[in-house]
Design an enzyme around this catalytic site. Structure first.
Site, short mmCIF file in Angstrom:
data_model
loop_
_atom_site.label_atom_id
_atom_site.label_comp_id
_atom_site.label_asym_id
_atom_site.label_seq_id
_atom_site.Cartn_x
_atom_site.Cartn_y
_atom_site.Cartn_z
N LYS A 271 -166.87 70.44 -23.13
CA LYS A 271 -166.83 71.41 -24.24
C LYS A 271 -168.18 71.45 -24.95
CE LYS A 271 -161.86 71.00 -24.93
NZ LYS A 271 -160.78 70.21 -25.54
N GLN B 115 -159.53 66.57 -30.47
CA GLN B 115 -158.98 66.42 -29.12
C GLN B 115 -157.66 65.65 -29.18
OE1 GLN B 115 -160.27 67.81 -26.37
NE2 GLN B 115 -158.74 66.93 -25.01
N ASP C 63 -158.28 75.92 -32.12
CA ASP C 63 -157.17 75.60 -31.21
C ASP C 63 -155.92 76.42 -31.53
OD1 ASP C 63 -157.46 73.83 -29.13
OD2 ASP C 63 -157.36 72.05 -30.40
N1 GUN Z 1 -155.86 68.21 -25.09
C1 GUN Z 1 -155.54 68.88 -23.95
N2 GUN Z 1 -155.68 70.21 -24.13
C2 GUN Z 1 -156.09 70.38 -25.41
C3 GUN Z 1 -156.42 71.53 -26.18
O1 GUN Z 1 -156.36 72.68 -25.73
N3 GUN Z 1 -156.81 71.28 -27.45
C4 GUN Z 1 -156.87 70.03 -27.97
N4 GUN Z 1 -157.25 69.89 -29.23
N5 GUN Z 1 -156.58 68.95 -27.28
C5 GUN Z 1 -156.20 69.13 -26.01
#
Ligand code: GUN
Length: 298
Positions: free
Chosen positions: A54, A98, A121
């Site tokens: 990311k 995350q 998100d």
């Molecule tokens: N962990 C796995 N997928 C995601 C996501 O799309 N967002 C976040 N914050 N954590 C994740």
């Protein structure tokens, strides 16, 4: 007959180019780069890989990336204080914590602390409420990416029967809302659904997001349906190999013989998630800096 393979990797690459173009014009208008903060607590190997990719993708499209890596034993108050700081930081347009967080932390409380204006998100109750009400807001990345692939292939989705298998907060529930907003007739199926194969058989659009390897079989699928496979599952290694194969929630070979289009795993929905995250961060940046952005421009 063999279905079309939906190339999520190529679509995501095109979206990232568009994000980069808008990131450059944003920088000119706002006098600063858009910024995305990513918070990682602990050292789960999969999460570390996600967070690193990311961060790299954020820089590549011309935005600032702020990575906050906290130790596994971080307490709730410290994490909440970091979210507060990021909420107040004018250089941060989007905040992603995350998930999953280490067990001793209250995940819901942390997510709720994120400012809805920076909720890239789309997981806060305010963002969820906006989605359900049909108000502008930030939408979870994986379902939005899946919707983009569907609209690219099918154009209008109005009146189509859609079945979403899975009811998670991250994928199933928001996916159903997005399809409803496109005037699909939506069924949400889950582990307690009776006669799942029959339910799936009715669908023009199948979205599988359950995390069970190759669960959806070819004979469940209506001929000509479009199949979006959100699952990423690693099978046990075969003899002589150290790593198992990655497969989705759909039996890909079987689905290809029946459907009209199927997303592969890997290379389908997966690459869309980060591309949409970048898109969400840039949409948030325009709103936060009051720089105009046409609806649906990115
Ligand atoms: N962990 C796995 N997928 C995601 C996501 O799309 N967002 C976040 N914050 N954590 C994740």
């Amino acid at each position: 007959m063999s279905a079309e393979v939906i190339d999520g990797k190529a679509f995501a690459a095109t979206l990232r180019v568009r994000v980069a173009e808008f990131a450059a014009t944003f920088e000119q208008s706002a006098g600063r780069k858009a910024g995305l903060a990513v918070v990682l607590v602990g050292d789960d190997p999969a999460s570390r890989v996600y967070v690193a990719s990311k961060g790299k993708a954020t820089l590549e499209c011309g935005m600032n990336s702020f990575e906050h890596k906290l130790p596994d034993d971080t307490d709730q108050a410290t994490l909440m204080a970091l979210v507060d700081r990021l909420n107040a930081d004018p250089l941060v347009d989007g905040i992603l914590v995350q998930l999953p967080l280490p067990k001793h932390l209250d995940e819901q409380a942390v997510v709720e602390r994120i400012s809805p204006d920076k909720d890239v998100d789309g997981l806060t109750p305010i963002s969820t409420g906006r989605l359900v009400l049909g108000l502008p807001g930030l939408v979870p990345c994986t379902p939005l990416g899946s919707l983009m692939l569907l609209k690219d292939r099918l154009g209008s989705l109005s009146g189509l029967d859609a079945v979403v298998i899975g009811r998670s907060i991250l994928v199933g529930k928001p996916m159903a809302q997005l399809l409803l907003a496109e005037s699909c007739t939506v069924t949400i199926a889950h582990s307690r659904t009776k006669n799942l194969p029959e339910v799936v058989k009715r669908a023009d659009i199948v979205v599988a997001a359950v995390g069970r390897p190759e669960m959806v079989k070819g004979n469940w699928i209506k001929p000509g349906a479009t199949v979006i496979d959100v699952g990423i599952n690693r099978l046990p290694p075969e003899e002589g190999s150290s790593k198992g194969r990655l497969v989705g929630d759909v039996d890909f070979a079987e689905a290809m013989a029946v459907a009209s289009a199927v997303t592969p795993v890997p290379g389908g929905v997966g690459p869309m998630t980060i591309a949409v995250l970048l898109r969400n961060a840039l949409v948030a940046a325009h709103r936060n800096a009051a720089v105009a952005l046409a609806d649906g421009a990115i």
